[in-house]
Design an enzyme around this catalytic site. Structure first.
Site, PDB file in Angstrom:
ATOM      1  N   GLN A  29      47.294  35.369  32.348  1.00 29.82           N
ATOM      2  CA  GLN A  29      46.607  34.755  32.910  1.00 29.82           C
ATOM      3  C   GLN A  29      45.039  34.610  32.857  1.00 29.82           C
ATOM      4  O   GLN A  29      44.571  33.446  32.379  1.00 29.82           O
ATOM      5  CB  GLN A  29      46.490  35.286  34.457  1.00 29.82           C
ATOM      6  CG  GLN A  29      45.567  34.582  35.342  1.00 29.82           C
ATOM      7  CD  GLN A  29      45.522  35.189  36.782  1.00 29.82           C
ATOM      8  OE1 GLN A  29      46.417  34.702  37.630  1.00 29.82           O
ATOM      9  NE2 GLN A  29      44.645  36.177  37.413  1.00 29.82           N
ATOM     10  N   SER A  40      48.405  47.081  42.116  1.00 28.58           N
ATOM     11  CA  SER A  40      48.935  45.603  42.213  1.00 28.58           C
ATOM     12  C   SER A  40      49.286  45.662  44.103  1.00 28.58           C
ATOM     13  O   SER A  40      49.791  46.712  44.448  1.00 28.58           O
ATOM     14  CB  SER A  40      50.182  45.346  41.250  1.00 28.58           C
ATOM     15  OG  SER A  40      50.904  44.271  42.088  1.00 28.58           O
ATOM     16  N   HIS A  42      40.583  45.186  42.719  1.00 25.61           N
ATOM     17  CA  HIS A  42      39.863  43.921  42.971  1.00 25.61           C
ATOM     18  C   HIS A  42      38.263  44.605  43.238  1.00 25.61           C
ATOM     19  O   HIS A  42      37.512  43.836  42.844  1.00 25.61           O
ATOM     20  CB  HIS A  42      40.302  43.426  44.221  1.00 25.61           C
ATOM     21  CG  HIS A  42      41.665  42.796  44.398  1.00 25.61           C
ATOM     22  ND1 HIS A  42      42.661  43.200  44.963  1.00 25.61           N
ATOM     23  CD2 HIS A  42      41.866  41.504  43.623  1.00 25.61           C
ATOM     24  CE1 HIS A  42      43.681  42.317  44.739  1.00 25.61           C
ATOM     25  NE2 HIS A  42      43.420  41.443  43.790  1.00 25.61           N
TER      26      HIS A  42
HETATM   27  O1  PAF Z   1      44.922  36.870  39.917  1.00 29.52           O
HETATM   28  C1  PAF Z   1      44.875  36.381  40.940  1.00 29.52           C
HETATM   29  O2  PAF Z   1      44.772  36.944  42.081  1.00 29.52           O
HETATM   30  C2  PAF Z   1      45.019  35.016  41.142  1.00 29.52           C
HETATM   31  O3  PAF Z   1      46.151  34.389  40.174  1.00 29.52           O
HETATM   32  C3  PAF Z   1      43.845  34.031  40.865  1.00 29.52           C
HETATM   33  C4  PAF Z   1      43.162  34.019  39.550  1.00 29.52           C
HETATM   34  C5  PAF Z   1      42.878  34.152  42.040  1.00 29.52           C
HETATM   35  C6  PAF Z   1      44.347  32.472  41.284  1.00 29.52           C
HETATM   36  O4  PAF Z   1      44.900  32.081  42.281  1.00 29.52           O
END
Ligand code: PAF
Length: 286
Positions: free
Chosen positions: A153, A185, A37
């Site tokens: 996603q 993760s 992140h």
């Molecule tokens: O990847 C994630 O952390 C989630 O799926 C997101 C994109 C923040 C949507 O809740």
């Protein structure tokens, strides 16, 4: 870092943050932040003059109540990390703010969301598409950055942006991996030390499959062997291991210019996903 909880306060905070000539990047997250992140935040800082993040564990995208309950929550540590990473603003909406009791709208993407994760986690991508549309509409960033670890996603979000005309640049960022290749993760923390060690078989198997596909071996043989290799390595279940078109996510039966390997498999009760581009340059170790 400025911390915003109320939707009502968000608009004013964003207006104050964004001077003339500023560009705003958004990094949406569900918290439990790890270096993957923070790499998204660093990329956001390179690409925009202002960076906002969201932390919201989105109940709509969990098709399993146990999974939602087990999802790690560590708000204080997350906020400290975002501050240190140079984030300007963090929005932490309460569920009732995004989904009031009479909330009745669902964003659903046909095609690209139907196979793979869509098949194994019914409703998951509707939840993702709905919340991401809401977050983008509330924050109105110039660009938003998502990890390529959740490849499907990312494909779904690109469609949402395009089909709803949200006018936000959607950027993918390369998966950040541990020393042994395992994709970072929040779920990795749920693995026992033994399962954590065995889990490295997932990226290793994808990398071996990539090399075999590139050397011209028959795709169905490579995929069958790879599924078997995961089971032998300690995985209890392989939901899918497939070679797909990177945009449509449709399975490929023959080699193409652009290909992606996708996999989801369970070890020690923890379901892991990973993916890899199939070109001669792309490798698990980056
Ligand atoms: O990847 C994630 O952390 C989630 O799926 C997101 C994109 C923040 C949507 O809740």
């Amino acid at each position: 870092v400025q911390i915003i909880r109320e939707l009502g306060a968000l608009k004013a905070a964003l207006a104050a943050l964004r001077g003339a000539g500023d560009t705003l990047a958004l990094v949406p997250t569900m918290g439990a932040l790890h270096p993957g992140h923070l790499a998204l935040v660093a990329e956001a800082r390179r690409r925009a003059t202002r960076v906002a993040a969201t932390i919201f564990v989105n109940p709509l995208q969990f098709n399993d109540a146990g999974d939602l309950a087990r999802y790690p929550r560590q708000e204080e540590a997350d906020l400290a990390r975002l501050d240190e990473a140079g984030c300007d603003l963090v929005w932490l909406p309460a569920p009732g703010q995004l989904y009031p009791q009479d909330f009745a709208t669902n964003v659903s993407v046909r095609g690209v969301s139907e196979r793979w994760e869509g098949e194994h986690r019914p409703g998951h991508f509707d939840g993702v598409a709905t919340v991401v549309a809401k977050l983008l509409l509330a924050v109105r960033p110039d660009l938003a950055i998502f990890g390529e670890k959740d490849w499907q996603q990312l494909a779904v979000i690109r469609r949402v942006e395009r089909d709803l005309g949200l006018v936000v640049a959607i950027l993918g960022h390369a998966t950040v991996r541990e020393e042994d290749g395992l994709a970072m993760s929040s779920r990795n923390a749920l693995l026992s030390p033994e399962h954590r060690r065995q889990a490295a078989a997932l990226p290793r198997t994808l990398d071996e499959a990539r090399q075999r596909v590139l050397s011209g071996e028959p795709i169905d043989v490579v995929l069958d062997d790879s599924r078997q290799a995961l089971l032998v390595a300690g995985f209890s279940e392989v939901d899918y291991l497939a070679l797909v078109d990177p945009d449509s996510l449709e399975p490929l039966q023959s080699p193409h210019d652009r290909m992606r390997l996708l996999a989801a498999a369970t070890i020690g009760g923890v379901r892991l996903i990973d993916n890899l581009g199939v070109t001669s340059e792309q490798q698990v170790r980056q």
